[in-house]
Design a protein around this motif. Structure first.
Motif, PDB file in Angstrom:
ATOM      1  N   LEU A  47       0.872  -1.171   0.000  1.00  0.00           N
ATOM      2  CA  LEU A  47       0.000   0.000   0.000  1.00  0.00           C
ATOM      3  C   LEU A  47       0.909   1.221   0.000  1.00  0.00           C
ATOM      4  O   LEU A  47       1.433   1.621   1.036  1.00  0.00           O
ATOM      5  CB  LEU A  47      -0.921   0.009   1.231  1.00  0.00           C
ATOM      6  CG  LEU A  47      -1.863  -1.181   1.404  1.00  0.00           C
ATOM      7  CD1 LEU A  47      -2.808  -0.946   2.577  1.00  0.00           C
ATOM      8  CD2 LEU A  47      -2.668  -1.443   0.133  1.00  0.00           C
ATOM      9  N   LEU A  50       1.853   3.933   2.790  1.00  0.00           N
ATOM     10  CA  LEU A  50       1.531   3.416   4.124  1.00  0.00           C
ATOM     11  C   LEU A  50       2.479   2.295   4.517  1.00  0.00           C
ATOM     12  O   LEU A  50       2.961   2.244   5.634  1.00  0.00           O
ATOM     13  CB  LEU A  50       0.084   2.904   4.167  1.00  0.00           C
ATOM     14  CG  LEU A  50      -1.019   3.951   4.074  1.00  0.00           C
ATOM     15  CD1 LEU A  50      -2.385   3.277   4.083  1.00  0.00           C
ATOM     16  CD2 LEU A  50      -0.930   4.953   5.219  1.00  0.00           C
ATOM     17  N   LYS A  90      -9.239   6.620   4.570  1.00  0.00           N
ATOM     18  CA  LYS A  90     -10.071   5.721   3.770  1.00  0.00           C
ATOM     19  C   LYS A  90      -9.945   6.036   2.282  1.00  0.00           C
ATOM     20  O   LYS A  90      -9.966   5.130   1.443  1.00  0.00           O
ATOM     21  CB  LYS A  90     -11.537   5.813   4.219  1.00  0.00           C
ATOM     22  CG  LYS A  90     -11.783   5.207   5.594  1.00  0.00           C
ATOM     23  CD  LYS A  90     -13.227   4.818   5.817  1.00  0.00           C
ATOM     24  CE  LYS A  90     -14.150   5.975   5.899  1.00  0.00           C
ATOM     25  NZ  LYS A  90     -15.542   5.539   6.256  1.00  0.00           N
ATOM     26  N   VAL A  93      -6.721   4.335   1.107  1.00  0.00           N
ATOM     27  CA  VAL A  93      -6.864   2.889   0.950  1.00  0.00           C
ATOM     28  C   VAL A  93      -7.746   2.570  -0.256  1.00  0.00           C
ATOM     29  O   VAL A  93      -7.472   1.629  -1.009  1.00  0.00           O
ATOM     30  CB  VAL A  93      -7.426   2.243   2.228  1.00  0.00           C
ATOM     31  CG1 VAL A  93      -7.710   0.760   2.015  1.00  0.00           C
ATOM     32  CG2 VAL A  93      -6.448   2.420   3.389  1.00  0.00           C
ATOM     33  N   SER A  94      -8.798   3.355  -0.470  1.00  0.00           N
ATOM     34  CA  SER A  94      -9.676   3.134  -1.623  1.00  0.00           C
ATOM     35  C   SER A  94      -8.907   3.286  -2.933  1.00  0.00           C
ATOM     36  O   SER A  94      -9.089   2.501  -3.874  1.00  0.00           O
ATOM     37  CB  SER A  94     -10.848   4.120  -1.592  1.00  0.00           C
ATOM     38  OG  SER A  94     -11.701   3.860  -0.493  1.00  0.00           O
ATOM     39  N   GLN A  96      -5.737   2.769  -3.268  1.00  0.00           N
ATOM     40  CA  GLN A  96      -4.844   1.615  -3.357  1.00  0.00           C
ATOM     41  C   GLN A  96      -5.575   0.396  -3.906  1.00  0.00           C
ATOM     42  O   GLN A  96      -5.024  -0.379  -4.694  1.00  0.00           O
ATOM     43  CB  GLN A  96      -4.286   1.278  -1.962  1.00  0.00           C
ATOM     44  CG  GLN A  96      -3.532   2.395  -1.279  1.00  0.00           C
ATOM     45  CD  GLN A  96      -2.105   2.545  -1.783  1.00  0.00           C
ATOM     46  OE1 GLN A  96      -1.646   1.764  -2.610  1.00  0.00           O
ATOM     47  NE2 GLN A  96      -1.398   3.539  -1.283  1.00  0.00           N
ATOM     48  N   VAL A 120      -7.900  -1.989   7.861  1.00  0.00           N
ATOM     49  CA  VAL A 120      -6.446  -1.934   7.811  1.00  0.00           C
ATOM     50  C   VAL A 120      -5.987  -1.583   9.218  1.00  0.00           C
ATOM     51  O   VAL A 120      -6.207  -0.470   9.701  1.00  0.00           O
ATOM     52  CB  VAL A 120      -5.947  -0.890   6.794  1.00  0.00           C
ATOM     53  CG1 VAL A 120      -4.428  -0.866   6.774  1.00  0.00           C
ATOM     54  CG2 VAL A 120      -6.492  -1.198   5.410  1.00  0.00           C
ATOM     55  N   ILE A 133      -8.185   1.732   9.902  1.00  0.00           N
ATOM     56  CA  ILE A 133      -8.833   2.361   8.758  1.00  0.00           C
ATOM     57  C   ILE A 133      -9.912   1.376   8.326  1.00  0.00           C
ATOM     58  O   ILE A 133      -9.613   0.285   7.861  1.00  0.00           O
ATOM     59  CB  ILE A 133      -7.834   2.620   7.615  1.00  0.00           C
ATOM     60  CG1 ILE A 133      -6.635   3.423   8.134  1.00  0.00           C
ATOM     61  CG2 ILE A 133      -8.519   3.363   6.470  1.00  0.00           C
ATOM     62  CD1 ILE A 133      -5.519   3.562   7.119  1.00  0.00           C
ATOM     63  N   THR A 163      -0.749  11.003   1.586  1.00  0.00           N
ATOM     64  CA  THR A 163      -0.253  10.528   2.882  1.00  0.00           C
ATOM     65  C   THR A 163       0.384  11.665   3.682  1.00  0.00           C
ATOM     66  O   THR A 163       0.325  11.671   4.917  1.00  0.00           O
ATOM     67  CB  THR A 163       0.759   9.386   2.704  1.00  0.00           C
ATOM     68  OG1 THR A 163       1.801   9.785   1.809  1.00  0.00           O
ATOM     69  CG2 THR A 163       0.074   8.142   2.159  1.00  0.00           C
TER      70      THR A 163
END
Length: 263
Positions: A47, A50, A90, A93-94, A96, A120, A133, A163
């Motif tokens: 990711l 992260l 979020k 992550v979305s 990713q 996560v 997350i 990030t």
């Protein structure tokens, strides 16, 4: 002026990733269990910005991605800040999920379709705190419906910008606060606000400031190299923007791809 290195933050996080203990549990739902087995075969899952997911677990009605980040007070990165910026976390992550490979996406799609959420779980290296997350099944499906059709360099810059915002604002020195990082079609921008009641912005030597930035980059390519490389590859200017708190006066230091070739 001291430039906080975004890439250093990312490198420190990657260095601090460690495996957490797992019971390797699986849900009773065989479809989801098979999807989790598929995800485990894909480990580690990167990711960007992260870290790397080293472990996939199951808890309740959620699949757990476990990773560990290196917290560092000097750079403002912490599990607490990630948890407090849940909306942005979020979103990261979305994005990713949209960049995952076909096998990973298919497994995630199955999990979402069976109404399982995705957490996560981030463990801090120094605080021993856990940050979560948490994406719902609907949010996962939305992420899958919006694939990231970007080059690797474009996506890398986007993740650096996103990030970074997890830990902003950050104080750089007594008069300067780093407030934002932005990616546009033409630029990658570091944005700062300056207490111009303490410093005269009109007296700044722009040539000297540009030279200072180029020197800083050349001395820190081990940590800034990725940003420089991606800016050149995507034909973007690297911009340092300083905004006066009182006057709203803006100073721009623009480093073109040609300038960056000489770093």
């Amino acid at each position: 002026m001291k430039q906080i290195s975004i890439t250093l933050v990312l490198c420190l996080m990657l260095m601090g990733i460690a495996s957490c203990g797992s019971s390797s549990r699986s849900p009773e739902n065989k479809i989801v269990a098979d999807a989790m087995a598929s995800l485990r075969n894909e480990l580690p899952i990167h990711l960007e910005g992260l870290g790397k997911v080293r472990e996939v677990d199951y808890e309740g009605n959620s699949v757990i991605f476990r990773m560990r980040i290196q917290e560092d007070a000097s750079y403002g990165m912490s599990v607490t800040k990630i948890s407090e910026n849940q909306s942005l976390a979020k979103e990261i992550v979305s994005a990713q999920i949209g960049m995952m490979n076909a096998q990973q996406k298919e497994a995630i799609k199955v999990i979402a379709g069976e109404s399982f959420g995705l957490k996560v779980l981030i463990s801090g290296s120094s605080s021993n705190r856990d940050g979560i997350i948490n994406l719902t099944s609907d949010e996962i499906e939305s992420a899958l419906a919006n694939p990231q059709d970007k080059s690797a360099d474009d996506f890398s810059l986007e993740m650096v910008a996103m990030t970074t915002r997890l830990m902003l604002p950050a104080r750089v020195d007594q008069v300067t606060t780093w407030t934002d990082t932005r990616l546009t079609d033409e630029t990658f921008e570091y944005i700062y606000h300056i207490d111009d009641g303490s410093i005269d912005l009109s007296g700044i030597d722009m040539g000297a400031l540009k030279s200072e930035k180029l020197t800083m980059l050349s001395q820190n390519m081990d940590v800034m190299g990725n940003v420089v490389k991606c800016c050149k590859a995507t034909h973007r200017n690297l911009v340092y923007k300083y905004i006066g708190n009182n006057s709203n006066k803006t100073i721009l230091v623009v480093l073109t791809p040609t300038d960056l070739d000489n770093v």
